[in-house]
Design a protein around this motif. Structure first.
Motif, PDB file in Angstrom:
ATOM      1  N   HIS A  86       3.172  -5.815  -5.783  1.00 11.17           N
ATOM      2  CA  HIS A  86       2.103  -5.421  -4.865  1.00 11.17           C
ATOM      3  C   HIS A  86       1.132  -6.573  -4.646  1.00 11.17           C
ATOM      4  O   HIS A  86       0.674  -6.817  -3.526  1.00 11.17           O
ATOM      5  CB  HIS A  86       1.362  -4.208  -5.422  1.00 11.17           C
ATOM      6  N   ASP A  87       0.799  -7.270  -5.718  1.00 10.97           N
ATOM      7  CA  ASP A  87      -0.142  -8.388  -5.611  1.00 10.97           C
ATOM      8  C   ASP A  87       0.451  -9.519  -4.768  1.00 10.97           C
ATOM      9  O   ASP A  87      -0.256 -10.155  -3.976  1.00 10.97           O
ATOM     10  CB  ASP A  87      -0.497  -8.915  -7.004  1.00 10.97           C
ATOM     11  N   ALA A  92       0.511  -3.979   0.734  1.00 12.49           N
ATOM     12  CA  ALA A  92       1.705  -3.211   0.375  1.00 12.49           C
ATOM     13  C   ALA A  92       1.783  -1.872   1.090  1.00 12.49           C
ATOM     14  O   ALA A  92       2.737  -1.144   0.924  1.00 12.49           O
ATOM     15  CB  ALA A  92       1.740  -2.984  -1.132  1.00 12.49           C
ATOM     16  N   ASP A  93       0.786  -1.529   1.862  1.00 11.65           N
ATOM     17  CA  ASP A  93       0.795  -0.270   2.595  1.00 11.65           C
ATOM     18  C   ASP A  93       1.035  -0.549   4.072  1.00 11.65           C
ATOM     19  O   ASP A  93       0.144  -0.983   4.787  1.00 11.65           O
ATOM     20  CB  ASP A  93      -0.535   0.478   2.415  1.00 11.65           C
ATOM     21  N   ILE A 113       8.412  -4.894   1.347  1.00  9.63           N
ATOM     22  CA  ILE A 113       7.437  -3.922   0.843  1.00  9.63           C
ATOM     23  C   ILE A 113       8.125  -2.617   0.472  1.00  9.63           C
ATOM     24  O   ILE A 113       7.841  -2.012  -0.563  1.00  9.63           O
ATOM     25  CB  ILE A 113       6.330  -3.684   1.887  1.00  9.63           C
ATOM     26  N   VAL A 116       9.748  -2.721  -2.917  1.00  9.07           N
ATOM     27  CA  VAL A 116       8.850  -2.454  -4.047  1.00  9.07           C
ATOM     28  C   VAL A 116       8.800  -0.964  -4.342  1.00  9.07           C
ATOM     29  O   VAL A 116       8.781  -0.530  -5.494  1.00  9.07           O
ATOM     30  CB  VAL A 116       7.434  -2.982  -3.754  1.00  9.07           C
ATOM     31  N   HIS A 117       8.797  -0.160  -3.286  1.00 10.71           N
ATOM     32  CA  HIS A 117       8.647   1.285  -3.443  1.00 10.71           C
ATOM     33  C   HIS A 117       9.950   1.992  -3.787  1.00 10.71           C
ATOM     34  O   HIS A 117       9.946   2.953  -4.558  1.00 10.71           O
ATOM     35  CB  HIS A 117       8.057   1.886  -2.167  1.00 10.71           C
ATOM     36  N   GLU A 228       0.526   5.892  -5.946  1.00 13.92           N
ATOM     37  CA  GLU A 228       0.856   5.949  -4.524  1.00 13.92           C
ATOM     38  C   GLU A 228       0.943   7.387  -4.016  1.00 13.92           C
ATOM     39  O   GLU A 228       0.256   7.768  -3.072  1.00 13.92           O
ATOM     40  CB  GLU A 228       2.198   5.233  -4.274  1.00 13.92           C
TER      41      GLU A 228
END
Length: 265
Positions: A86-87, A92-93, A113, A116-117, A228
């Motif tokens: 995320h960093d 990240a959204d 992104i 990551v999820h 999240e």
């Protein structure tokens, strides 16, 4: 040859969970939208399923394979990966509205992104197949499939449906066609079959890391739920009485209860 067949089966399991995300767009073929209250409940349902699958599936199986310390190290690594990713990605959204309007470079960023999820869910599928072909599993398509793998594939598939709905809502507001909403929902979970294959290949031939793998997948998924899913649900339901907390809690309870019988089976 057996290795390729095993990898193909694991990939198909990951692909099934990705395709299940597309089911989240199906209600929009019949209805104009989904109420805020139901949307919050769906996020709660997804959260409950993931928490239940992580606890009764991954952590419990990990403890059967290794020590609590190994599981704890794996959990910490899973959380750390999500935080660092995320960093690195910073923003990240990503609003699904940007999917339709993105150029190639933007799509690559979006896919990163999404990885990551959804990649941790693919890892969960991969490690759950570690005992593929060994005794004690269920016979399926000529394979002896671990019951944990069946459990995790079902759990993540069910969990992905509300995610697909959440992705489809802003696309619907743009006038995107229903079939395109199905595609973008599936697109959001494409890293899952890739993560499943990579994780399976790793723990299959480095079994001493299997407990860490179980902990890693559980830690990453639980962290995503807490940072999240739950905040997203509360943000959506902020206009509801009591901020949507009763709806969220109901969804979490139902999602957890749905998966508990499967865990004991």
């Amino acid at each position: 040859m057996a290795l390729l067949e095993n990898l193909a089966l694991v990939f198909i399991a990951g692909l099934i969970t990705a395709l299940a995300t597309g089911l989240g767009a199906v209600p929009f073929f019949f209805f104009e939208g989904i109420s805020t209250r139901r949307n919050v409940v769906l996020w709660g349902l997804a959260s409950g399923i993931m928490l239940s699958a992580s606890t009764f599936g991954l952590v419990e199986e990990g403890l059967a394979e290794g020590t609590p310390l190994e599981i704890a190290i794996g959990i910490a690594a899973g959380v750390a990966l999500v935080v660092v990713a995320h960093d690195v990605l910073m923003d990240a959204d990503i609003d699904p509205r940007e999917y339709e309007e993105a150029d190639f470079k933007k799509l690559i960023l979006i896919l990163g992104i999404l990885t990551v999820h959804s990649f941790p869910e693919g890892v969960a599928i991969g490690v759950s197949f570690a005992d593929l072909g060994l005794e004690g599993g269920a016979e399926l398509l000529g394979f002896t499939v671990p019951l944990l793998a069946v459990f995790m594939t079902i759990a993540i598939s069910i969990h992905n449906i509300p995610e697909g709905t959440a992705i489809s809502i802003p696309l619907k507001s743009m006038g995107v066609s229903e079939w395109k909403m199905v595609w973008w929902a599936v697109f959001s979970s494409l890293p899952q079959p890739i993560g499943a294959v990579l994780a399976f290949g790793f723990v299959r031939y480095a079994r001493e890391f299997l407990p860490y793998g179980f902990g890693f997948a559980a830690g990453a998924m639980i962290f995503l739920v807490l940072t999240e899913f739950v905040p997203e649900a509360l943000d959506i339901g902020k206009e509801l009485p009591r901020g949507g907390k009763p709806e969220l809690a109901a969804g979490v309870v139902v999602g957890s209860l749905v998966m508990v019988p499967l865990a004991f089976i």
